[in-house]
Scaffold this active site. Structure first.
Site, PDB file in Angstrom:
ATOM      1  N   TYR A 141       0.892  -1.112   0.060  1.00 42.74           N
ATOM      2  CA  TYR A 141       0.062   0.042  -0.044  1.00 42.74           C
ATOM      3  C   TYR A 141       0.796   1.422  -0.117  1.00 42.74           C
ATOM      4  CZ  TYR A 141      -4.068  -2.956   1.001  1.00 42.74           C
ATOM      5  OH  TYR A 141      -5.029  -3.840   1.098  1.00 42.74           O
ATOM      6  N   LYS A 192       3.730 -15.278   2.154  1.00 37.09           N
ATOM      7  CA  LYS A 192       3.606 -15.889   0.932  1.00 37.09           C
ATOM      8  C   LYS A 192       5.249 -16.011   0.724  1.00 37.09           C
ATOM      9  CE  LYS A 192       1.082 -17.176  -1.566  1.00 37.09           C
ATOM     10  NZ  LYS A 192       0.782 -18.617  -2.099  1.00 37.09           N
ATOM     11  N   ASP A 225      -2.675 -17.990   1.714  1.00 39.06           N
ATOM     12  CA  ASP A 225      -3.682 -18.527   1.135  1.00 39.06           C
ATOM     13  C   ASP A 225      -4.414 -19.600   1.924  1.00 39.06           C
ATOM     14  OD1 ASP A 225      -1.594 -19.955   0.482  1.00 39.06           O
ATOM     15  OD2 ASP A 225      -2.017 -20.332  -1.477  1.00 39.06           O
ATOM     16  N   ASP A 249      -5.385  -7.209   5.798  1.00 38.75           N
ATOM     17  CA  ASP A 249      -6.749  -6.410   4.999  1.00 38.75           C
ATOM     18  C   ASP A 249      -7.467  -7.403   4.689  1.00 38.75           C
ATOM     19  OD1 ASP A 249      -8.373  -4.636   4.222  1.00 38.75           O
ATOM     20  OD2 ASP A 249      -7.044  -3.578   2.807  1.00 38.75           O
ATOM     21  N   ASP A 253     -10.956  -9.013   7.552  1.00 37.55           N
ATOM     22  CA  ASP A 253     -12.244  -8.794   7.018  1.00 37.55           C
ATOM     23  C   ASP A 253     -12.922 -10.343   7.070  1.00 37.55           C
ATOM     24  OD1 ASP A 253     -12.207  -5.981   6.735  1.00 37.55           O
ATOM     25  OD2 ASP A 253     -12.681  -5.965   4.882  1.00 37.55           O
TER      26      ASP A 253
END
Length: 367
Positions: A141, A192, A225, A249, A253
């Protein structure tokens, strides 16, 4: 000395839910001896409308001086055509960056009365209580280079860069390890590393820090993942999850819906301790501004109220008051009161104000 708070209600349902938190702050001041100085400012679309900018430098300066910031929400579709760097959401990004708020704490706790509201089976989520610690001022970001460029053939390319340094990883991992010591003593570091060099560095730095300073905490590693899958398959296996900005992020959620509603979940974003001994901190519900229901008095104020409880715990060291608010929320839910977002078939939903008043009355009884 009085504690200083900056209130930033923002857009959409922000002012409505903030009003319920302010009622509780006033009650704490009047009945619990909490000395407070509160100031309110405009941010997001509300600030754009008056000052032509989502957040003024004066507001940033005030945020740096107070003990904590209590934030509502930002975002308003009426500003969809403003330049990218002036959209309402810039307010929260600029606050995080300028105050160096690098560790976002997002609890996902399922209150027993809301067991049926979760999308998962009761035996999978009953007793769920996990904490996601998300790095918030680095990663993709904020990494450079970034932007949209036109290529020689006239086509365009969008560029964002995932960047993390050793110090950025260490400081957010320390927050996760320290929190784990106060909880179940387990940290799962998520990245990852199989396809991203930044993920490989993340894993190495967290592992080294664990070996140096936190051997008493159990550390595991998981690919992002797989973590998403495991949050749905067996979420209670987690205590504290620490991860980067992008994955945090997404995963936070996802975890929020295990509890039944975004309207129930608070968050805290913490920075480093500054020269005067204060730790910059911002507290906000994780839901958005919900402009479609703004002004209708039907929004759920509980995430804002629970964000206030986190503020009391982490910034003002008012542990008893924080626990009292959380207990009051639980008792109100046990009584059967529901706002529209958590109401089940056949249950009449109460208004924003009615839910706030119910928490306030329950606080008075418990105290």
């Amino acid at each position: 000395m009085a504690h200083k708070l900056l209130l930033l209600p923002g857009d959409g349902i922000g002012p409505e839910i903030m009003a319920q938190a302010v009622k509780i702050l006033n009650w704490l001041r009047d009945t619990r001896g909490l000395k407070l100085e509160m100031e309110e400012e405009l941010v997001g679309g509300a600030s754009l409308a008056v000052h032509n900018h989502p957040i003024r430098d004066e507001v940033i300066a005030k945020a740096k001086e107070v003990d904590a910031v209590l934030f509502g929400s930002v975002g308003d579709p009426k500003w969809k055509d403003v330049p990218f760097d002036r959209r309402p959401e810039v307010a929260i990004l600029k606050l995080r960056k300028d105050l160096n708020l690098y560790a976002n704490l997002r609890p996902a706790q399922l209150f027993d009365p809301l067991l049926s509201a979760s999308a998962l089976k009761p035996d999978v989520v009953r007793g769920l209580d996990l904490m996601i610690v998300r790095e918030t001022v680095g990663g993709i970001y904020f990494g450079e280079p970034r932007g949209i460029k036109t290529l020689p053939d006239g086509s365009r390319v969008g560029i964002n860069t995932e960047v993390y340094t050793t110090s950025e990883i260490e400081r957010v991992a320390r927050v996760a390890f320290e929190l784990a010591r106060l909880r179940q003593g387990r940290v799962c570091s998520v990245e990852k590393c199989n396809v991203m060099e930044s993920g490989l560095l993340w894993k190495e730095v967290v592992t080294d820090l664990h070996q140096r300073d936190y051997k008493d905490v159990e550390l595991s590693h998981m690919l992002a993942d797989n973590c998403a899958m495991q949050l749905v398959r067996a979420p209670r296996q987690f205590d504290v999850i620490v991860t980067g900005n992008l994955f945090g992020d997404l995963l936070s959620d996802l975890a929020s819906m295990l509890t039944g509603s975004l309207g129930m979940l608070p968050s805290a974003t913490l920075g480093s301790v500054n020269e005067n001994g204060k730790r910059a901190a911002l507290y906000e519900p994780i839901h958005g501004s919900a402009p479609d229901i703004a002004g209708k008095n039907i929004a759920n104020p509980l995430a804002q109220i629970l964000s206030l409880a986190m503020l009391l715990r982490y910034s003002l060291n008012r542990l008893e008051d924080a626990a009292l608010i959380e207990l009051a929320v639980s008792k109100v839910l046990e009584s059967g009161l529901r706002t529209a977002d958590i109401a089940t078939d056949g249950v009449k939903a109460v208004s924003t104000e009615e839910m706030g008043e119910a928490v306030l009355k329950t606080l008075a009884k418990l105290a």
